[in-house]
Write a protein that holds these residues in place. Structure first.
Motif: not given
Length: 698
Positions: A466-469, A493-496, A638-639, A661-665
């Motif tokens: 479910x997580x884009x991360x 939860x992942x953006x550029x 947050x990264x 992969x360091x980002x949790x949320x």
């Protein structure tokens, strides 16, 4: 910064001096004007009573006022009575009474008199016994040696290294400087080029064997710092030719003291021995019968684990050495927890550890079992012998190491030597992350060798998907640019954010952290966010980002440590300090500054409070933005990561994968899509030279 200035000053008080001599604050008297002058800079060679010709520039400090920032400070002997007395009292067993007596007996030429006959002049003082005289004479020679070294090194811009050189070589320092100038490369901050300049100036011939061998030793040290355990002979010759400006004979290079040739590879002898020993130890452990007798069953049953996860649990007890690898969302944590539960059921003594404190805390939270850093578990302070080692093995029956991709060859050697040879060793990690800091890549080499059971967890569980991360990380790992639009039922939860202009990139990062995080996510922008970047010195590098983030997030924090930081700053420790409990990569927050006590109070990221003396703060840096390498082993809500073409030489697939992969949320990349494409297309798998995998095959 004001105009350049040259003053002759006498030191009246050392306000502050860092232990490395790199930063000192002096209260001085300007002999020309009679004014009080505060001088700051790399002045560790100056003491109370010293005179110096100081060159620098005026600056206005917001807290300490007008001061001279020194670029050089050439020591001069004190000429006035007060200065001579002050200088003499710095010698051992020469207090103010004896210093006054010396000046009274010898007048203005007191220092020349001591220089002509230190033992005779100092030993003639009333009450000076043989031992006191010897200590005072040693103190005199030490003081003069550092001053003389300063004079010798100043023309090369290395005067601040005089105390370090003396600390390493003592009374032999001047001889070493002239007879073995290449040994200067052993001092942090001195590379071969600077040492070579000094050597050539002291009449070392450009075509000498000594110069070529010094280059070889330096290149091997640099290769290890960059991750290799050795260099191919042809590669060493090529690099040496570039460094020396002339072709270099391979046999001559390999014969340098401390180096060893093994086939077509050239090693530092100590690293060669370490690689051989680790290979033999791992082979023996992998081939031995299991020690913990425990049958976990042929299938997962009602455990809730998948078949591949259960196979990892079975391997942990079927072999003394086993490996679990996989990316985010594949269930490494659940598998680890199951191994701990099964070990408890078998009444086995379990030790859980990780290379960093943050990874150890996460492991403890995931399993409900105590976890430590590898260093703490083995009672190991680098530079001294570990508490657990040959002859005194750690008592655990089963040792599980998380974030094992961070293990370098040295840490692996200490780990293997510190645990019982019968203990089961389970290495858990992500082989696709950045390789470790330091020489070697043992985790990847073990997987390549196949000498032990390897479980590759590949299935991404539905909740993780479910997580884009998670999906972005896996896409990058497979060499594909990540999707920027969420799929059905996915969390966005992942953006550029495309920012080709470096100035706008810095502004965007700063705004994201300062506004979006607290406003949109309700998180603390100082404590819950980590900004990452590949490089330090670009317009959108770590240094520039830290300056911008500090100004935006902590503009009114009171100045601390002579304006190095502000109270409230996010900091990172850049060198292990076991005495303080601060490890390389530890994040902390500056809570208080107490100039009267010459100490700061730090709050660590796990809520502890530490009082740190000023002279122990040298390894601290601003930590709003850090390198991706420093972020290994951590996980934050947050990264925000910079991915810009100005960092192109550092951009690789493992680096971007590790950052994501360091980002949790939430994870945001800021920069250029073409830079992301460059990174994703550059696997960077072959840059380290290591023979461990080959040696593991025997």
């Amino acid at each position: 910064m004001g105009e350049a200035e040259s003053l002759t000053v006498s030191v009246r008080r050392v306000v502050f001096a860092s232990d490395d001599g790199e930063f000192t604050i002096l209260d001085t008297l300007d002999e020309g004007s009679g004014d009080d002058v505060t001088v700051v800079g790399a002045l560790g060679h100056l003491q109370v009573g010293d005179r110096a010709e100081v060159q620098g520039a005026w600056e206005e400090h917001p807290r300490f006022g007008h001061q001279l920032k020194a670029s050089t400070a050439l020591p001069l002997d004190p000429t006035d009575r007060e200065g001579q007395v002050a200088y003499l009292t710095t010698l051992r067993h020469i207090g103010s009474v004896r210093a006054e007596a010396l000046v009274r007996l010898h007048g203005e030429g007191v220092l020349d008199a001591i220089a002509d006959d230190p033992a005779g002049v100092l030993g003639a003082l009333p009450g000076m016994g043989e031992r006191q005289t010897e200590a005072a004479v040693d103190s005199w020679y030490s003081s003069r040696a550092v001053r003389d070294l300063h004079v010798q090194l100043a023309p090369y811009g290395l005067a601040h290294l005089a105390p370090k050189l003396y600390a390493r070589h003592g009374a032999d320092s001047m001889r070493v400087l002239h007879e073995d100038p290449y040994s200067l490369v052993e001092i942090e901050g001195v590379g071969f080029t600077l040492a070579d300049r000094i050597a050539l100036a002291t009449d070392v011939p450009p075509d000498s064997d000594r110069r070529a061998q010094a280059a070889a030793s330096y290149l091997l040290s640099e290769a290890e710092a960059q991750g290799s355990t050795h260099l191919p002979s042809a590669e060493l010759s090529r690099r040496a030719a570039e460094l020396l400006g002339a072709p270099a004979d391979a046999a001559l290079l390999g014969s340098a003291p401390g180096l060893l040739v093994d086939g077509d590879r050239v090693y530092r002898a100590s690293t060669h021995a370490r690689e051989l020993w680790c290979a033999e130890s791992l082979r023996l452990r992998a081939g031995a019968e299991p020690h913990v007798r425990h049958e976990v069953g042929p299938d997962p049953g009602e455990s809730g684990l998948s078949g591949e996860q259960w196979e990892a649990v079975r391997s942990a007890f079927a072999s003394r050495l086993s490996i679990i690898t996989g990316g985010p969302g594949v269930g490494k944590t659940v598998t680890t927890r199951a191994i701990v539960e099964q070990a408890r059921a078998a009444n086995a003594r379990v030790a859980l550890c990780a290379p960093t404190g943050r990874a150890a805390r996460r492991l403890e939270e995931a399993t409900g079992h105590g976890a430590e850093t590898i260093h703490r578990m083995l009672e190991w302070i680098p530079g001294s012998e570990p508490g657990y080692g040959p002859g005194r093995a750690h008592p655990a029956d089963l040792v599980l190491v998380d974030e094992a991709s961070m293990l370098n060859l040295q840490i692996l050697e200490v780990l293997l030597a510190g645990i019982d040879e019968a203990a089961h060793l389970i290495l858990v990690g992500d082989a696709d992350q950045l390789p470790p800091i330091g020489a070697g890549k043992p985790f990847a080499d073990l997987i390549e060798s196949g000498i032990a059971p390897i479980t590759r967890l590949l299935h991404i569980f539905r909740q993780a998907a479910r997580s884009m991360i998670t999906t972005a990380a896996h896409a990058v790992n497979q060499g594909h640019e990540p999707e920027l639009r969420p799929g059905p039922d996915q969390d966005h939860d992942f953006h550029f954010m495309e920012r080709p202009d470096q100035g706008r990139a810095v502004e965007t990062v700063t705004a994201l952290v300062a506004e979006r995080v607290p406003g949109g996510l309700g998180l603390d922008p100082v404590r819950d966010v980590q900004v990452l970047a590949p490089m330090y010195r670009t317009a959108v590098g770590i240094d520039a980002l830290n300056a911008a983030l500090q100004q935006r997030l902590n503009p009114d924090g009171p100045a601390a440590l002579n304006d190095r930081f502000r109270v409230g700053d996010r900091l990172i420790q850049t060198r292990n300090s076991h005495e303080l409990g601060l490890m390389n990569g530890s994040i902390c927050f500056l809570a208080e500054d107490d100039p009267d006590e010459a100490a700061v109070v730090l709050e660590t990221d796990d809520g502890q409070s530490l009082v740190v003396p000023y002279d122990e703060t040298g390894p601290l840096r601003l930590g709003y933005a850090i390198s991706v390498h420093k972020a290994q082993g951590c996980e934050v809500p947050v990264v925000v990561c910079v991915c810009h073409r100005s960092h192109s030489r550092m951009l690789t697939r493992p680096l971007i994968y590790t950052a994501i992969t360091r980002a949790r949320s939430s994870c945001v990349l800021v920069g250029e899509r073409r830079a992301l494409a460059l990174a994703v297309g550059r696997d960077d798998g072959g840059r380290r030279h290591s023979a461990l995998a080959e040696r593991l095959h025997g």
